[in-house]
Motif scaffolding. Structure first.
Motif, PDB file in Angstrom:
ATOM      1  N   THR A   5       0.832  -1.213   0.000  1.00 57.92           N
ATOM      2  CA  THR A   5       0.000   0.000   0.000  1.00 57.92           C
ATOM      3  C   THR A   5       0.858   1.252   0.000  1.00 57.92           C
ATOM      4  O   THR A   5       0.530   2.245  -0.659  1.00 57.92           O
ATOM      5  CB  THR A   5      -0.935   0.008   1.212  1.00 57.92           C
ATOM      6  OG1 THR A   5      -0.172  -0.119   2.421  1.00 57.92           O
ATOM      7  CG2 THR A   5      -1.925  -1.155   1.149  1.00 57.92           C
ATOM      8  N   GLY A   6       1.954   1.212   0.746  1.00 62.07           N
ATOM      9  CA  GLY A   6       2.866   2.360   0.747  1.00 62.07           C
ATOM     10  C   GLY A   6       3.494   2.588  -0.612  1.00 62.07           C
ATOM     11  O   GLY A   6       3.664   3.728  -1.058  1.00 62.07           O
ATOM     12  N   ALA A   7       3.843   1.480  -1.312  1.00 57.87           N
ATOM     13  CA  ALA A   7       4.439   1.598  -2.643  1.00 57.87           C
ATOM     14  C   ALA A   7       3.431   2.184  -3.633  1.00 57.87           C
ATOM     15  O   ALA A   7       3.774   3.040  -4.460  1.00 57.87           O
ATOM     16  CB  ALA A   7       4.918   0.228  -3.119  1.00 57.87           C
ATOM     17  N   LEU A   8       2.186   1.721  -3.534  1.00 56.74           N
ATOM     18  CA  LEU A   8       1.153   2.254  -4.432  1.00 56.74           C
ATOM     19  C   LEU A   8       0.915   3.739  -4.174  1.00 56.74           C
ATOM     20  O   LEU A   8       0.721   4.520  -5.115  1.00 56.74           O
ATOM     21  CB  LEU A   8      -0.149   1.468  -4.247  1.00 56.74           C
ATOM     22  CG  LEU A   8      -0.120   0.015  -4.738  1.00 56.74           C
ATOM     23  CD1 LEU A   8      -1.402  -0.692  -4.348  1.00 56.74           C
ATOM     24  CD2 LEU A   8       0.088  -0.049  -6.244  1.00 56.74           C
ATOM     25  N   LYS A   9       0.929   4.107  -2.909  1.00 53.13           N
ATOM     26  CA  LYS A   9       0.744   5.524  -2.565  1.00 53.13           C
ATOM     27  C   LYS A   9       1.880   6.363  -3.144  1.00 53.13           C
ATOM     28  O   LYS A   9       1.653   7.451  -3.703  1.00 53.13           O
ATOM     29  CB  LYS A   9       0.690   5.677  -1.049  1.00 53.13           C
ATOM     30  CG  LYS A   9       0.500   7.114  -0.585  1.00 53.13           C
ATOM     31  CD  LYS A   9       0.462   7.188   0.939  1.00 53.13           C
ATOM     32  CE  LYS A   9       0.327   8.652   1.403  1.00 53.13           C
ATOM     33  NZ  LYS A   9       0.305   8.739   2.886  1.00 53.13           N
ATOM     34  N   ALA A  10       3.113   5.855  -3.015  1.00 56.06           N
ATOM     35  CA  ALA A  10       4.259   6.581  -3.576  1.00 56.06           C
ATOM     36  C   ALA A  10       4.140   6.676  -5.094  1.00 56.06           C
ATOM     37  O   ALA A  10       4.462   7.710  -5.693  1.00 56.06           O
ATOM     38  CB  ALA A  10       5.557   5.871  -3.196  1.00 56.06           C
ATOM     39  N   GLY A  11       3.655   5.588  -5.731  1.00 60.56           N
ATOM     40  CA  GLY A  11       3.478   5.602  -7.182  1.00 60.56           C
ATOM     41  C   GLY A  11       2.462   6.635  -7.625  1.00 60.56           C
ATOM     42  O   GLY A  11       2.669   7.349  -8.607  1.00 60.56           O
ATOM     43  N   VAL A  12       1.346   6.724  -6.885  1.00 60.40           N
ATOM     44  CA  VAL A  12       0.310   7.708  -7.218  1.00 60.40           C
ATOM     45  C   VAL A  12       0.864   9.126  -7.086  1.00 60.40           C
ATOM     46  O   VAL A  12       0.598   9.994  -7.919  1.00 60.40           O
ATOM     47  CB  VAL A  12      -0.915   7.512  -6.308  1.00 60.40           C
ATOM     48  CG1 VAL A  12      -1.887   8.673  -6.460  1.00 60.40           C
ATOM     49  CG2 VAL A  12      -1.609   6.198  -6.620  1.00 60.40           C
ATOM     50  N   GLN A  13       1.640   9.365  -6.041  1.00 57.12           N
ATOM     51  CA  GLN A  13       2.212  10.695  -5.847  1.00 57.12           C
ATOM     52  C   GLN A  13       3.188  11.057  -6.969  1.00 57.12           C
ATOM     53  O   GLN A  13       3.268  12.211  -7.384  1.00 57.12           O
ATOM     54  CB  GLN A  13       2.924  10.751  -4.491  1.00 57.12           C
ATOM     55  CG  GLN A  13       1.970  10.685  -3.306  1.00 57.12           C
ATOM     56  CD  GLN A  13       2.707  10.578  -1.975  1.00 57.12           C
ATOM     57  OE1 GLN A  13       3.896  10.249  -1.914  1.00 57.12           O
ATOM     58  NE2 GLN A  13       1.995  10.857  -0.880  1.00 57.12           N
ATOM     59  N   ALA A  14       3.914  10.050  -7.468  1.00 52.27           N
ATOM     60  CA  ALA A  14       4.888  10.318  -8.533  1.00 52.27           C
ATOM     61  C   ALA A  14       4.229  10.453  -9.900  1.00 52.27           C
ATOM     62  O   ALA A  14       4.808  11.048 -10.820  1.00 52.27           O
ATOM     63  CB  ALA A  14       5.928   9.198  -8.579  1.00 52.27           C
ATOM     64  N   ALA A  15       3.015   9.904 -10.045  1.00 51.46           N
ATOM     65  CA  ALA A  15       2.353   9.901 -11.358  1.00 51.46           C
ATOM     66  C   ALA A  15       2.106  11.312 -11.875  1.00 51.46           C
ATOM     67  O   ALA A  15       2.223  11.566 -13.080  1.00 51.46           O
ATOM     68  CB  ALA A  15       1.034   9.131 -11.276  1.00 51.46           C
ATOM     69  N   SER A  16       1.753  12.234 -10.987  1.00 50.64           N
ATOM     70  CA  SER A  16       1.469  13.602 -11.437  1.00 50.64           C
ATOM     71  C   SER A  16       2.717  14.252 -12.038  1.00 50.64           C
ATOM     72  O   SER A  16       2.644  14.919 -13.076  1.00 50.64           O
ATOM     73  CB  SER A  16       0.952  14.440 -10.269  1.00 50.64           C
ATOM     74  OG  SER A  16       1.897  14.457  -9.201  1.00 50.64           O
ATOM     75  N   LYS A  17       3.858  14.017 -11.400  1.00 50.53           N
ATOM     76  CA  LYS A  17       5.100  14.561 -11.946  1.00 50.53           C
ATOM     77  C   LYS A  17       5.432  13.889 -13.277  1.00 50.53           C
ATOM     78  O   LYS A  17       5.855  14.551 -14.235  1.00 50.53           O
ATOM     79  CB  LYS A  17       6.247  14.348 -10.954  1.00 50.53           C
ATOM     80  CG  LYS A  17       7.580  14.899 -11.445  1.00 50.53           C
ATOM     81  CD  LYS A  17       8.682  14.662 -10.428  1.00 50.53           C
ATOM     82  CE  LYS A  17      10.020  15.188 -10.955  1.00 50.53           C
ATOM     83  NZ  LYS A  17      11.121  14.941  -9.991  1.00 50.53           N
ATOM     84  N   GLY A  18       5.212  12.575 -13.344  1.00 53.87           N
ATOM     85  CA  GLY A  18       5.465  11.860 -14.590  1.00 53.87           C
ATOM     86  C   GLY A  18       4.580  12.366 -15.714  1.00 53.87           C
ATOM     87  O   GLY A  18       5.011  12.443 -16.870  1.00 53.87           O
ATOM     88  N   ALA A  19       3.327  12.717 -15.370  1.00 54.57           N
ATOM     89  CA  ALA A  19       2.405  13.241 -16.382  1.00 54.57           C
ATOM     90  C   ALA A  19       2.918  14.564 -16.940  1.00 54.57           C
ATOM     91  O   ALA A  19       2.859  14.803 -18.156  1.00 54.57           O
ATOM     92  CB  ALA A  19       1.013  13.418 -15.776  1.00 54.57           C
ATOM     93  N   VAL A  20       3.414  15.416 -16.065  1.00 61.94           N
ATOM     94  CA  VAL A  20       3.948  16.708 -16.505  1.00 61.94           C
ATOM     95  C   VAL A  20       5.161  16.494 -17.415  1.00 61.94           C
ATOM     96  O   VAL A  20       5.272  17.118 -18.487  1.00 61.94           O
ATOM     97  CB  VAL A  20       4.331  17.577 -15.297  1.00 61.94           C
ATOM     98  CG1 VAL A  20       5.062  18.836 -15.746  1.00 61.94           C
ATOM     99  CG2 VAL A  20       3.094  17.947 -14.487  1.00 61.94           C
TER     100      VAL A  20
END
Length: 341
Positions: free
Chosen positions: A138-153
């Motif tokens: 769950t912690g890894a998924l949370k970190a992935g979600v947080q990084a996704a916005s930067k990856g989108a940019v």
């Protein structure tokens, strides 16, 4: 959107990921209030654990809860995880259990205190390990979600210029309108953002859950940036080369159209020329027929000659000069003149 553009967006999204698993030094620097949790947790005296042993205790925290974009973030995440955790003994201290790292586990405070001085059963140990794995995921998924916005940019930024260049050149070539070019560019940029987000999410999730992979990817990050940069340069020149080739094909098609048009004109001229030659030949034959007839004296002979000439003209598609309706009157007049004579 080309596969190459998607590939570049994915590589740049992955290369943008920055991550760090907190070390004991990070805890001492950014969250010093948790140092004793690691150095003295589960001990009943002594000077506490050394730095290496404290690091071993820290590694009992699920990797994704020690992970952050920076060392400070990792330390803060570790602190949040430990806020409601006790250091639990597998074999209780009161029954000879040591404060060795191998005899200790991080456990929810309520469960540890409810057990009291009892020995931790294998089932309880399994539940703690299973809970740690779930928390890691769950912690890894949370970190992935947080990084996704930067990856989108990053994905959007790495896609937008090439989408605009590609579609702008399509407008220049007359393939699409300016309005359609804007729509296509927005669409391709959105796809690039999605690819970058998915790439960053996947890489970050794996990095957060698996420290060895995180270390390897951090080492490879400069190489990924180089690959992404090289891919973008290749894509840029590829777009220009494609434009050059399509422009060449366009002008070659125009040249072929001109050649086809000139051939048609030539065929039309040749057809008209042959028609003219046929008319000239027909005129020559007509003239020969007219000129080779015998000429007799007298009005009756002249009238007969005129009628023959008119018939020949009509046979060749011409129109005789004079009004045929006058001929009968002329004939009667001519007949009367002949009788009086």
């Amino acid at each position: 959107m080309s596969n190459e553009s998607q590939k570049n967006a994915g590589v740049m999204g992955a290369a943008s990921v920055r991550g760090h698993h907190a070390t004991f030094e990070d805890i001492a620097r950014f969250t010093p209030d948790k140092v004793n949790h690691l150095k003295r947790g589960g001990l009943r005296g002594g000077s506490g654990r050394n730095a290496a042993e404290a690091q071993q205790m820290l590694e009992k925290v699920p990797p994704s809860h020690r992970y952050g974009a920076t060392a400070k973030d990792g330390a803060q995440n570790t602190k949040r995880y430990l806020v409601d955790k006790d250091v639990s003994h597998i074999n209780p201290h009161s029954k000879g259990g040591s404060g060795n790292v191998d005899n200790l586990l991080f456990e929810n405070r309520g469960a540890n205190r409810a057990r009291g001085a009892k020995k931790m059963t294998p089932k309880e140990q399994g539940q703690i390990h299973a809970q740690a794995r779930v928390e890691n995921l769950t912690g890894a998924l949370k970190a992935g979600v947080q990084a996704a916005s930067k990856g989108a940019v990053i994905g959007a930024i790495s896609t937008a210029p090439f989408a605009m260049l590609h579609n702008g050149l399509r407008v220049v070539r007359g393939e699409i309108s300016a309005e359609d070019a804007c729509k296509e560019s927005l669409k391709e940029t959105a796809i690039g953002a999605g690819v970058g987000a998915v790439s960053a999410f996947g890489v970050t999730t794996v990095m957060a859950a698996c420290p060895p992979i995180a270390a390897a990817l951090v080492t490879l990050s400069p190489a990924l940036l180089a690959v992404g940069g090289a891919g973008m340069v290749k894509q840029f020149f590829g777009i220009l080369a494609s434009h050059k080739e399509k422009t060449k094909e366009y002008y070659e098609s125009l040249t072929q159209q001109d050649l086809d048009y000139l051939k048609k004109l030539e065929a039309d001229l040749e057809y008209e020329h042959k028609k003219s030659l046929r008319r000239i030949e027909e005129s020559r034959v007509f003239h020969q027929q007219l000129s080779e007839r015998p000429v007799h004296s007298g009005i009756a002979a002249a009238l007969q000659r005129y009628q023959e000439s008119a018939a020949l003209a009509e046979a060749h598609g011409g129109k005789p000069i004079g009004a045929k309706a006058l001929l009968p009157n002329q004939q009667r007049s001519l007949s009367s003149s002949s009788e009086e004579a």
